[in-house]
Write a protein that holds these residues in place. Structure first.
Motif, mmCIF file in Angstrom:
data_model
loop_
_atom_site.group_PDB
_atom_site.id
_atom_site.type_symbol
_atom_site.label_atom_id
_atom_site.label_comp_id
_atom_site.label_asym_id
_atom_site.label_seq_id
_atom_site.Cartn_x
_atom_site.Cartn_y
_atom_site.Cartn_z
ATOM 1 N N LEU A 11 0.790 -1.226 0.000
ATOM 2 C CA LEU A 11 0.000 0.000 0.000
ATOM 3 C C LEU A 11 0.828 1.284 0.000
ATOM 4 O O LEU A 11 0.311 2.340 -0.379
ATOM 5 N N MET A 12 2.079 1.216 0.413
ATOM 6 C CA MET A 12 2.889 2.421 0.507
ATOM 7 C C MET A 12 3.271 2.931 -0.883
ATOM 8 O O MET A 12 3.913 2.217 -1.654
ATOM 9 N N PRO A 13 2.869 4.160 -1.245
ATOM 10 C CA PRO A 13 3.278 4.713 -2.546
ATOM 11 C C PRO A 13 4.786 4.976 -2.584
ATOM 12 O O PRO A 13 5.458 4.963 -1.553
ATOM 13 N N SER A 14 5.281 5.224 -3.757
ATOM 14 C CA SER A 14 6.694 5.547 -3.908
ATOM 15 C C SER A 14 7.041 6.781 -3.078
ATOM 16 O O SER A 14 6.382 7.814 -3.177
ATOM 17 N N ALA A 15 8.087 6.642 -2.264
ATOM 18 C CA ALA A 15 8.439 7.741 -1.355
ATOM 19 C C ALA A 15 9.949 7.837 -1.166
ATOM 20 O O ALA A 15 10.418 8.315 -0.132
ATOM 21 N N ARG A 16 10.710 7.423 -2.148
ATOM 22 C CA ARG A 16 12.163 7.433 -2.004
ATOM 23 C C ARG A 16 12.739 8.842 -1.991
ATOM 24 O O ARG A 16 13.904 9.037 -1.627
ATOM 25 N N ASP A 17 11.926 9.832 -2.384
ATOM 26 C CA ASP A 17 12.391 11.220 -2.332
ATOM 27 C C ASP A 17 12.083 11.891 -0.994
ATOM 28 O O ASP A 17 12.458 13.042 -0.778
ATOM 29 N N VAL A 18 11.414 11.191 -0.081
ATOM 30 C CA VAL A 18 11.003 11.796 1.181
ATOM 31 C C VAL A 18 12.224 12.087 2.052
ATOM 32 O O VAL A 18 13.045 11.201 2.313
ATOM 33 N N LYS A 19 12.331 13.326 2.500
ATOM 34 C CA LYS A 19 13.412 13.749 3.385
ATOM 35 C C LYS A 19 12.942 13.885 4.834
ATOM 36 O O LYS A 19 13.749 13.765 5.752
ATOM 37 N N MET A 20 11.647 14.148 5.034
ATOM 38 C CA MET A 20 11.127 14.404 6.374
ATOM 39 C C MET A 20 9.902 13.528 6.618
ATOM 40 O O MET A 20 8.964 13.532 5.812
ATOM 41 N N LEU A 21 9.909 12.787 7.731
ATOM 42 C CA LEU A 21 8.763 12.007 8.155
ATOM 43 C C LEU A 21 8.330 12.562 9.516
ATOM 44 O O LEU A 21 9.077 12.463 10.497
ATOM 45 N N PRO B 130 14.529 5.789 2.301
ATOM 46 C CA PRO B 130 15.935 5.679 2.725
ATOM 47 C C PRO B 130 16.604 7.013 3.014
ATOM 48 O O PRO B 130 17.653 7.041 3.665
ATOM 49 N N LYS B 131 16.010 8.126 2.557
ATOM 50 C CA LYS B 131 16.622 9.443 2.770
ATOM 51 C C LYS B 131 15.978 10.205 3.927
ATOM 52 O O LYS B 131 16.387 11.324 4.228
ATOM 53 N N ALA B 132 14.991 9.622 4.578
ATOM 54 C CA ALA B 132 14.174 10.379 5.525
ATOM 55 C C ALA B 132 14.782 10.423 6.919
ATOM 56 O O ALA B 132 15.400 9.467 7.393
ATOM 57 N N THR B 133 14.534 11.549 7.579
ATOM 58 C CA THR B 133 14.715 11.697 9.019
ATOM 59 C C THR B 133 13.325 11.806 9.625
ATOM 60 O O THR B 133 12.464 12.509 9.092
ATOM 61 N N VAL B 134 13.099 11.090 10.744
ATOM 62 C CA VAL B 134 11.805 11.161 11.410
ATOM 63 C C VAL B 134 11.899 12.166 12.557
ATOM 64 O O VAL B 134 12.898 12.221 13.281
ATOM 65 N N TYR B 135 10.876 12.997 12.686
ATOM 66 C CA TYR B 135 10.809 14.040 13.709
ATOM 67 C C TYR B 135 9.657 13.727 14.646
ATOM 68 O O TYR B 135 8.524 13.480 14.203
ATOM 69 N N GLY B 136 9.934 13.756 15.955
ATOM 70 C CA GLY B 136 8.881 13.471 16.908
ATOM 71 C C GLY B 136 9.348 13.640 18.332
ATOM 72 O O GLY B 136 10.439 14.164 18.601
ATOM 73 N N ILE C 289 16.784 9.895 13.505
ATOM 74 C CA ILE C 289 15.698 10.282 14.404
ATOM 75 C C ILE C 289 16.037 11.620 15.028
ATOM 76 O O ILE C 289 17.090 11.781 15.649
ATOM 77 N N LYS C 290 15.161 12.588 14.860
ATOM 78 C CA LYS C 290 15.326 13.885 15.516
ATOM 79 C C LYS C 290 14.288 13.989 16.628
ATOM 80 O O LYS C 290 13.091 14.122 16.367
ATOM 81 N N VAL C 291 14.768 13.886 17.867
ATOM 82 C CA VAL C 291 13.892 14.048 19.027
ATOM 83 C C VAL C 291 13.795 15.534 19.342
ATOM 84 O O VAL C 291 14.806 16.201 19.575
#
Length: 349
Positions: free
Chosen positions: A86-96, A118-124, A142-144
Protein backbone atom coordinates in the motif's frame (compact mmCIF):
# COMPACT_ATOMS: atom_id res chain seq x y z
CA UNK A 1 -24.47 -10.53 31.26
CA UNK A 2 -22.22 -13.01 29.42
CA UNK A 3 -24.32 -12.70 26.28
CA UNK A 4 -24.19 -8.91 26.57
CA UNK A 5 -20.40 -8.95 26.73
CA UNK A 6 -20.27 -11.20 23.70
CA UNK A 7 -22.74 -9.07 21.78
CA UNK A 8 -21.15 -5.69 22.58
CA UNK A 9 -18.17 -6.02 20.18
CA UNK A 10 -20.51 -7.03 17.38
CA UNK A 11 -22.77 -4.06 18.14
CA UNK A 12 -19.79 -1.69 17.99
CA UNK A 13 -18.49 -3.22 14.77
CA UNK A 14 -21.92 -2.80 13.21
CA UNK A 15 -21.86 0.96 13.92
CA UNK A 16 -19.71 1.85 10.92
CA UNK A 17 -21.50 3.68 8.13
CA UNK A 18 -21.07 4.67 4.54
CA UNK A 19 -19.99 8.33 4.55
CA UNK A 20 -23.13 9.63 2.81
CA UNK A 21 -25.29 8.55 5.72
CA UNK A 22 -23.10 10.68 8.01
CA UNK A 23 -23.45 13.83 5.83
CA UNK A 24 -19.97 13.33 4.30
CA UNK A 25 -19.34 13.77 0.57
CA UNK A 26 -16.16 11.86 -0.21
CA UNK A 27 -13.67 12.78 -2.94
CA UNK A 28 -11.75 10.11 -4.87
CA UNK A 29 -9.44 11.83 -7.34
CA UNK A 30 -6.52 9.95 -8.83
CA UNK A 31 -3.47 10.63 -11.03
CA UNK A 32 -3.56 14.39 -10.52
CA UNK A 33 -0.58 16.51 -11.57
CA UNK A 34 1.72 17.46 -8.71
CA UNK A 35 1.73 19.08 -6.27
CA UNK A 36 -1.01 17.16 -4.47
CA UNK A 37 -1.82 15.89 -1.03
CA UNK A 38 -1.84 12.09 -1.25
CA UNK A 39 -4.08 10.74 1.50
CA UNK A 40 -2.79 7.44 2.88
CA UNK A 41 -5.61 6.88 5.34
CA UNK A 42 -5.83 7.49 9.10
CA UNK A 43 -3.36 10.36 9.81
CA UNK A 44 -1.10 9.63 6.84
CA UNK A 45 -0.26 12.08 4.06
CA UNK A 46 2.42 12.29 1.39
CA UNK A 47 3.53 15.33 -0.59
CA UNK A 48 6.12 15.39 -3.38
CA UNK A 49 7.68 18.77 -4.15
CA UNK A 50 10.53 19.68 -6.50
CA UNK A 51 12.41 16.40 -6.10
CA UNK A 52 11.79 16.05 -2.36
CA UNK A 53 8.97 14.71 -0.23
CA UNK A 54 7.40 15.01 3.18
CA UNK A 55 5.48 12.17 4.82
CA UNK A 56 3.09 12.30 7.76
CA UNK A 57 2.33 9.33 10.04
CA UNK A 58 1.93 6.48 7.50
CA UNK A 59 -0.40 3.76 8.80
CA UNK A 60 -1.42 0.72 6.75
CA UNK A 61 -1.47 -2.38 8.99
CA UNK A 62 -4.74 -1.32 10.64
CA UNK A 63 -5.40 -4.38 12.82
CA UNK A 64 -8.86 -4.99 14.26
CA UNK A 65 -10.05 -6.80 17.36
CA UNK A 66 -10.63 -10.45 16.44
CA UNK A 67 -10.22 -9.28 12.84
CA UNK A 68 -13.69 -7.68 13.05
CA UNK A 69 -14.24 -4.47 11.10
CA UNK A 70 -14.81 -1.53 13.43
CA UNK A 71 -13.57 -3.27 16.58
CA UNK A 72 -10.36 -1.83 18.12
CA UNK A 73 -7.58 -4.37 18.70
CA UNK A 74 -6.06 -5.19 22.07
CA UNK A 75 -2.85 -6.47 20.49
CA UNK A 76 -1.15 -4.82 17.54
CA UNK A 77 1.56 -5.87 15.14
CA UNK A 78 2.82 -4.37 11.91
CA UNK A 79 1.92 -6.19 8.70
CA UNK A 80 4.98 -5.87 6.39
CA UNK A 81 3.22 -7.34 3.35
CA UNK A 82 0.34 -4.89 3.65
CA UNK A 83 2.69 -1.94 4.21
CA UNK A 84 4.74 -2.81 1.13
CA UNK A 85 1.63 -3.30 -0.99
CA UNK A 86 0.00 0.00 0.00
CA UNK A 87 2.89 2.42 0.51
CA UNK A 88 3.28 4.71 -2.55
CA UNK A 89 6.69 5.55 -3.91
CA UNK A 90 8.44 7.74 -1.35
CA UNK A 91 12.16 7.43 -2.00
CA UNK A 92 12.39 11.22 -2.33
CA UNK A 93 11.00 11.80 1.18
CA UNK A 94 13.41 13.75 3.39
CA UNK A 95 11.13 14.40 6.37
CA UNK A 96 8.76 12.01 8.15
CA UNK A 97 6.70 13.90 10.75
CA UNK A 98 5.02 12.11 13.67
CA UNK A 99 2.62 13.97 15.93
CA UNK A 100 2.27 11.35 18.69
CA UNK A 101 3.21 7.76 19.47
CA UNK A 102 -0.10 5.86 19.36
CA UNK A 103 0.11 2.76 17.18
CA UNK A 104 -2.09 4.18 14.40
CA UNK A 105 0.55 6.87 13.84
CA UNK A 106 3.79 5.01 14.60
CA UNK A 107 3.38 1.23 14.24
CA UNK A 108 4.33 1.12 10.55
CA UNK A 109 7.03 3.80 10.65
CA UNK A 110 9.99 1.43 11.25
CA UNK A 111 9.15 -0.61 8.14
CA UNK A 112 8.59 2.54 6.10
CA UNK A 113 11.92 3.98 7.26
CA UNK A 114 13.84 0.76 6.52
CA UNK A 115 12.33 -0.01 3.10
CA UNK A 116 10.50 2.93 1.57
CA UNK A 117 12.14 6.20 2.70
CA UNK A 118 15.94 5.68 2.73
CA UNK A 119 16.62 9.44 2.77
CA UNK A 120 14.17 10.38 5.52
CA UNK A 121 14.72 11.70 9.02
CA UNK A 122 11.80 11.16 11.41
CA UNK A 123 10.81 14.04 13.71
CA UNK A 124 8.88 13.47 16.91
CA UNK A 125 8.82 13.31 20.68
CA UNK A 126 11.21 11.51 23.00
CA UNK A 127 8.73 8.63 23.30
CA UNK A 128 8.61 8.36 19.50
CA UNK A 129 12.39 8.06 19.52
CA UNK A 130 12.43 5.44 22.28
CA UNK A 131 9.88 3.27 20.46
CA UNK A 132 11.70 3.59 17.12
CA UNK A 133 14.85 2.37 18.87
CA UNK A 134 13.05 -0.94 19.35
CA UNK A 135 12.21 -0.86 15.65
CA UNK A 136 15.95 -0.75 14.85
CA UNK A 137 15.73 2.67 13.21
CA UNK A 138 19.19 4.27 13.02
CA UNK A 139 19.44 6.89 15.78
CA UNK A 140 21.09 9.27 13.28
CA UNK A 141 17.80 9.30 11.37
CA UNK A 142 15.70 10.28 14.40
CA UNK A 143 15.33 13.88 15.52
CA UNK A 144 13.89 14.05 19.03
CA UNK A 145 12.37 17.46 19.54
CA UNK A 146 12.98 19.33 22.80
CA UNK A 147 10.72 21.92 24.40
CA UNK A 148 12.61 24.96 23.11
CA UNK A 149 12.20 23.72 19.53
CA UNK A 150 8.40 23.42 19.75
CA UNK A 151 6.21 26.47 19.16
CA UNK A 152 3.96 27.36 22.10
CA UNK A 153 0.39 28.45 21.20
CA UNK A 154 0.14 30.26 24.52
CA UNK A 155 3.05 32.46 23.41
CA UNK A 156 2.20 33.09 19.74
CA UNK A 157 4.77 35.87 19.35
CA UNK A 158 7.64 33.61 20.45
CA UNK A 159 9.51 32.47 17.36
CA UNK A 160 9.08 28.85 16.37
CA UNK A 161 11.81 26.66 14.89
CA UNK A 162 11.86 25.61 11.25
CA UNK A 163 13.43 22.25 10.41
CA UNK A 164 14.61 22.02 6.81
CA UNK A 165 14.74 19.00 4.55
CA UNK A 166 18.55 19.00 4.42
CA UNK A 167 18.73 18.60 8.21
CA UNK A 168 19.38 22.22 9.17
CA UNK A 169 17.19 24.28 11.48
CA UNK A 170 16.66 27.96 12.23
CA UNK A 171 14.35 30.17 14.26
CA UNK A 172 11.55 31.77 12.28
CA UNK A 173 12.68 34.98 10.59
CA UNK A 174 16.25 33.74 10.06
CA UNK A 175 17.84 31.44 7.49
CA UNK A 176 20.20 28.53 8.11
CA UNK A 177 23.84 29.16 7.33
CA UNK A 178 25.61 27.34 4.55
CA UNK A 179 24.17 25.52 1.55
CA UNK A 180 20.61 25.62 0.26
CA UNK A 181 18.55 24.20 3.13
CA UNK A 182 16.19 22.23 0.89
CA UNK A 183 12.76 22.61 -0.66
CA UNK A 184 10.61 21.73 2.39
CA UNK A 185 10.56 22.91 5.98
CA UNK A 186 8.38 22.06 8.98
CA UNK A 187 7.66 23.68 12.34
CA UNK A 188 6.45 21.60 15.31
CA UNK A 189 3.66 23.12 17.44
CA UNK A 190 2.57 22.07 20.92
CA UNK A 191 -0.86 20.48 20.65
CA UNK A 192 -3.08 17.93 22.39
CA UNK A 193 -4.67 14.55 21.77
CA UNK A 194 -8.41 14.71 22.39
CA UNK A 195 -10.10 12.11 24.54
CA UNK A 196 -11.34 8.88 23.03
CA UNK A 197 -14.66 8.94 24.89
CA UNK A 198 -16.22 10.96 27.72
CA UNK A 199 -13.31 13.38 27.35
CA UNK A 200 -10.87 10.69 28.52
CA UNK A 201 -7.72 9.70 26.66
CA UNK A 202 -7.39 6.02 27.46
CA UNK A 203 -3.80 5.64 26.20
CA UNK A 204 -1.56 8.19 27.88
CA UNK A 205 1.94 8.03 29.34
CA UNK A 206 5.43 8.15 27.95
CA UNK A 207 8.69 6.21 27.82
CA UNK A 208 11.80 7.58 29.50
CA UNK A 209 14.26 5.06 28.08
CA UNK A 210 14.80 3.26 24.76
CA UNK A 211 12.74 0.10 24.35
CA UNK A 212 14.28 -3.26 23.50
CA UNK A 213 11.21 -4.61 21.73
CA UNK A 214 8.23 -2.99 20.12
CA UNK A 215 5.04 -2.87 22.21
CA UNK A 216 2.63 -5.68 21.44
CA UNK A 217 -0.44 -4.34 23.25
CA UNK A 218 -2.63 -1.42 22.26
CA UNK A 219 -1.80 0.31 25.54
CA UNK A 220 1.93 -0.12 25.06
CA UNK A 221 1.91 2.48 22.31
CA UNK A 222 1.89 5.37 24.77
CA UNK A 223 0.91 8.85 23.70
CA UNK A 224 4.22 10.49 24.57
CA UNK A 225 5.14 13.60 26.52
CA UNK A 226 3.87 15.96 23.85
CA UNK A 227 1.44 15.86 20.91
CA UNK A 228 2.49 17.93 17.92
CA UNK A 229 0.71 19.81 15.18
CA UNK A 230 2.83 20.89 12.21
CA UNK A 231 3.27 23.87 9.94
CA UNK A 232 4.77 22.76 6.62
CA UNK A 233 6.17 25.02 3.90
CA UNK A 234 6.92 24.02 0.33
CA UNK A 235 9.68 26.38 -0.78
CA UNK A 236 10.94 27.87 -4.03
CA UNK A 237 14.59 27.93 -5.09
CA UNK A 238 15.13 31.11 -3.05
CA UNK A 239 13.79 29.58 0.15
CA UNK A 240 10.48 31.45 0.08
CA UNK A 241 7.26 29.55 0.82
CA UNK A 242 5.08 28.76 -2.17
CA UNK A 243 2.54 26.72 -0.18
CA UNK A 244 1.89 26.68 3.56
CA UNK A 245 0.08 23.71 5.12
CA UNK A 246 -1.15 23.41 8.69
CA UNK A 247 -1.63 19.83 9.92
CA UNK A 248 -3.68 19.27 13.06
CA UNK A 249 -2.57 15.83 14.23
CA UNK A 250 -5.50 15.40 16.63
CA UNK A 251 -8.54 17.33 17.73
CA UNK A 252 -7.32 19.67 20.47
CA UNK A 253 -8.61 22.24 22.93
CA UNK A 254 -8.05 25.79 21.61
CA UNK A 255 -5.47 27.25 21.36
CA UNK A 256 -3.40 24.04 21.38
CA UNK A 257 -2.11 23.32 17.89
CA UNK A 258 -2.61 26.91 16.75
CA UNK A 259 0.29 28.16 14.59
CA UNK A 260 2.39 31.04 15.95
CA UNK A 261 2.89 34.34 14.22
CA UNK A 262 5.19 33.83 11.23
CA UNK A 263 7.62 36.57 10.20
CA UNK A 264 6.87 36.47 6.47
CA UNK A 265 3.12 36.95 7.03
CA UNK A 266 2.16 34.36 4.41
CA UNK A 267 -1.33 32.95 4.86
CA UNK A 268 -2.11 29.27 5.25
CA UNK A 269 -3.08 27.64 1.98
CA UNK A 270 -4.26 24.25 3.27
CA UNK A 271 -5.63 23.18 6.64
CA UNK A 272 -5.61 19.42 7.30
CA UNK A 273 -7.93 18.58 10.18
CA UNK A 274 -8.25 15.40 12.21
CA UNK A 275 -11.93 14.51 12.24
CA UNK A 276 -11.71 11.73 14.85
CA UNK A 277 -12.80 12.75 18.36
CA UNK A 278 -13.82 16.20 17.18
CA UNK A 279 -16.64 16.16 19.75
CA UNK A 280 -14.33 15.46 22.69
CA UNK A 281 -13.11 19.06 22.92
CA UNK A 282 -14.96 22.36 22.83
CA UNK A 283 -15.04 24.76 19.88
CA UNK A 284 -13.11 22.48 17.54
CA UNK A 285 -12.36 23.18 14.78
CA UNK A 286 -14.23 26.50 14.62
CA UNK A 287 -11.68 28.38 16.78
CA UNK A 288 -8.74 26.99 14.81
CA UNK A 289 -10.30 27.96 11.47
CA UNK A 290 -10.79 31.53 12.66
CA UNK A 291 -7.01 31.69 13.07
CA UNK A 292 -5.80 29.75 10.04
CA UNK A 293 -8.45 30.86 7.49
CA UNK A 294 -7.18 28.38 4.89
CA UNK A 295 -7.88 28.55 1.18
CA UNK A 296 -8.51 24.78 1.17
CA UNK A 297 -9.84 22.71 4.05
CA UNK A 298 -9.24 18.94 4.13
CA UNK A 299 -10.50 16.32 6.59
CA UNK A 300 -8.39 13.30 7.43
CA UNK A 301 -8.59 10.54 10.04
CA UNK A 302 -12.34 10.38 9.40
CA UNK A 303 -12.68 6.73 8.40
CA UNK A 304 -12.83 3.42 10.23
CA UNK A 305 -9.39 1.85 10.19
CA UNK A 306 -10.01 -1.14 12.47
CA UNK A 307 -9.62 -4.18 10.18
CA UNK A 308 -10.27 -1.91 7.21
CA UNK A 309 -10.30 -3.31 3.68
CA UNK A 310 -8.45 -0.99 1.26
CA UNK A 311 -10.26 -2.61 -1.69
CA UNK A 312 -13.63 -1.35 -0.47
CA UNK A 313 -14.93 2.21 0.05
CA UNK A 314 -14.07 3.50 3.51
CA UNK A 315 -16.71 3.61 6.21
CA UNK A 316 -16.94 5.99 9.15
CA UNK A 317 -15.43 5.49 12.61
CA UNK A 318 -17.78 3.52 14.89
CA UNK A 319 -20.13 5.73 16.95
CA UNK A 320 -18.60 8.92 15.49
CA UNK A 321 -21.10 11.49 14.24
CA UNK A 322 -20.11 14.16 11.75
CA UNK A 323 -23.15 16.40 11.32
CA UNK A 324 -22.03 18.55 14.24
CA UNK A 325 -18.48 18.70 12.90
CA UNK A 326 -19.68 20.13 9.61
CA UNK A 327 -21.66 22.76 11.53
CA UNK A 328 -18.37 23.90 13.07
CA UNK A 329 -17.14 24.99 9.63
CA UNK A 330 -20.11 26.79 8.04
CA UNK A 331 -18.00 28.91 5.67
CA UNK A 332 -16.11 25.96 4.20
CA UNK A 333 -16.82 22.99 1.98
CA UNK A 334 -14.19 20.54 3.20
CA UNK A 335 -12.51 18.02 0.95
CA UNK A 336 -12.97 14.56 2.44
CA UNK A 337 -10.67 12.19 0.54
CA UNK A 338 -11.06 8.46 0.17
CA UNK A 339 -7.90 6.70 1.44
CA UNK A 340 -5.23 6.55 -1.28
CA UNK A 341 -6.82 9.34 -3.29
CA UNK A 342 -5.33 12.78 -3.98
CA UNK A 343 -6.28 16.35 -3.16
CA UNK A 344 -5.02 19.14 -5.45
CA UNK A 345 -3.33 22.08 -3.81
CA UNK A 346 -5.07 25.40 -4.51
CA UNK A 347 -3.77 27.57 -7.36
CA UNK A 348 -0.53 29.32 -6.50
CA UNK A 349 -1.09 32.91 -5.37
Amino acid sequence: MRWLLLALPLMISACTYLPGSRHLIVSNQQSLPEPTLHYLGVGGWLVHWKGEGVLLAPSFSNPGGLGIRGLPPLRVKANPQRIDALMPSARDVKMLLVGHAHYDHLLDVPRVMHIHTPKATVYGSQTVGHILHAGKVDARRIKVLVADEIANPYQPSRRGTWFYSNGQSAKDGTRPQGPTPGMIRAMPIHSEHAGHAFGINFIQGQYDHPLGTLPQSLFGWRLGEVTLAWLIDLLDENGKPVYRIHYQDSAATPPLGFPPLIADGKRIDVEILCAASWDQVHNYPAALLRITQPRTLVLGHWENFFASDPKKPARTIPLQGYKGLLKQMPHYTPVIPEPFSQVPLPPHE
